[in-house]
Design a protein around this motif. Structure first.
Motif, short mmCIF file in Angstrom:
data_model
loop_
_atom_site.label_atom_id
_atom_site.label_comp_id
_atom_site.label_asym_id
_atom_site.label_seq_id
_atom_site.Cartn_x
_atom_site.Cartn_y
_atom_site.Cartn_z
N GLN A 193 0.83 -1.20 0.00
CA GLN A 193 0.00 0.00 0.00
C GLN A 193 0.87 1.26 0.00
O GLN A 193 0.36 2.37 -0.03
N ALA A 194 2.17 1.07 0.05
CA ALA A 194 3.10 2.20 0.05
C ALA A 194 3.18 2.80 -1.36
O ALA A 194 2.82 2.16 -2.35
N PRO A 195 3.66 4.03 -1.46
CA PRO A 195 3.85 4.63 -2.79
C PRO A 195 4.79 3.78 -3.65
O PRO A 195 5.78 3.24 -3.17
N LEU A 196 4.46 3.67 -4.92
CA LEU A 196 5.20 2.83 -5.86
C LEU A 196 5.90 3.68 -6.92
O LEU A 196 5.44 4.78 -7.26
N THR A 197 6.98 3.11 -7.44
CA THR A 197 7.66 3.71 -8.59
C THR A 197 7.84 2.62 -9.64
O THR A 197 7.53 1.45 -9.40
N CYS A 198 8.39 2.99 -10.78
CA CYS A 198 8.59 2.01 -11.84
C CYS A 198 9.62 0.96 -11.44
O CYS A 198 9.62 -0.15 -11.98
N HIS A 199 10.47 1.27 -10.46
CA HIS A 199 11.46 0.30 -9.99
C HIS A 199 10.77 -0.93 -9.37
O HIS A 199 11.35 -2.01 -9.34
N ASP A 200 9.56 -0.75 -8.85
CA ASP A 200 8.84 -1.88 -8.27
C ASP A 200 8.43 -2.90 -9.33
O ASP A 200 8.03 -4.02 -9.00
N PHE A 201 8.53 -2.52 -10.59
CA PHE A 201 8.18 -3.41 -11.69
C PHE A 201 9.37 -3.59 -12.63
O PHE A 201 9.22 -3.98 -13.80
N GLY A 202 10.56 -3.32 -12.09
CA GLY A 202 11.76 -3.33 -12.93
C GLY A 202 12.03 -4.64 -13.61
O GLY A 202 12.49 -4.66 -14.77
N SER A 203 11.74 -5.78 -12.97
CA SER A 203 12.04 -7.07 -13.58
C SER A 203 11.10 -7.40 -14.75
O SER A 203 11.33 -8.35 -15.49
N LEU A 204 10.04 -6.59 -14.91
CA LEU A 204 9.09 -6.82 -16.01
C LEU A 204 9.36 -5.89 -17.20
O LEU A 204 8.69 -6.02 -18.22
N LEU A 205 10.30 -5.00 -17.05
CA LEU A 205 10.57 -4.04 -18.12
C LEU A 205 11.34 -4.70 -19.25
O LEU A 205 12.31 -5.43 -19.01
N ASP A 206 10.90 -4.44 -20.47
CA ASP A 206 11.57 -5.01 -21.63
C ASP A 206 12.79 -4.15 -21.99
O ASP A 206 12.71 -2.93 -21.97
#
Length: 206
Positions: A193-206
């Motif tokens: 529930q904490a604030p998110l950034t794109c780093h939280d999805f880094g392993s999914l980035l192409d």
């Protein structure tokens, strides 16, 4: 011979001893200054000239790159082969965070679909809103996106987070549903529930 500037007679001619000594001291002084300047690498000049500041001391000037059409790049994140793929579109002026999300929810263009891009946000309520507080964007989502158990929900939230934080005014994103904080799945499988950034999805980035 008279001291203090008196004349000295030499062969019938009067020579001023004091004046000769003064001229000798001036000559020695000028020669000494010229030698010192030569030693410092400074060449004396007959005519004064303005000195320009050294280019190496001037502060660097950064000129932002502009597209040939005077447009700006807008980054949107779509999906291909279960990966998040960024697409840059040229727009006349930057969009507000809410408008950026609305553009994302409309899905990829025909040309982008031909390139194999899709979206995990199909069917998401287009009235999803964004409120900006400081550098935090709060996304209020409807029932469709808040449903648990969607196999593509990590990609769906990753699309939103990475797209919205691409706005210059946004550094992080939180989510709410029915005015309550919403736990968001991250790429590592955890809920936050904490604030998110794109780093939280880094392993999914192409």
């Amino acid at each position: 011979m008279t001291r203090g500037g008196s004349a000295m007679t030499r062969g019938g001619s009067a020579v001023w001893a004091g004046g000769a000594a003064t001229r000798s001291r001036v000559t020695v002084t000028v020669v000494t200054v010229l030698v010192a300047l030569a030693g410092c690498g400074v060449r004396p000049e007959a005519v004064p000239r303005p000195v320009e500041p050294s280019a190496s001391r001037l502060p660097p000037v950064t000129v932002p790159a502009a597209s040939p059409n005077g447009e700006v790049g807008e980054r949107l994140y779509y999906v291909r082969d279960d990966r998040l793929v960024v697409v840059t579109r040229q727009v006349p002026t930057p969009s507000a965070p809410a408008a950026l999300l609305t553009t994302l929810l409309t899905g990829p263009s025909e040309q982008e679909r031909d390139a194999g891009l899709g979206t995990a946000l199909t069917g998401v309520d287009p009235t999803t809103t964004v409120r900006l507080t400081g550098d935090t964007a709060t996304v209020h989502v409807g029932d469709r996106l808040a449903e648990a158990g969607r196999t593509d929900e990590v990609l769906a939230f990753g699309q939103i987070v990475c797209t919205v934080v691409g706005h210059p005014a946004v550094n992080q994103v939180t989510f709410r549903h029915d005015s309550e904080p919403l736990g968001i799945p991250r790429a590592d499988g955890s809920l936050s529930q904490a604030p998110l950034t794109c780093h939280d999805f880094g392993s999914l980035l192409d």
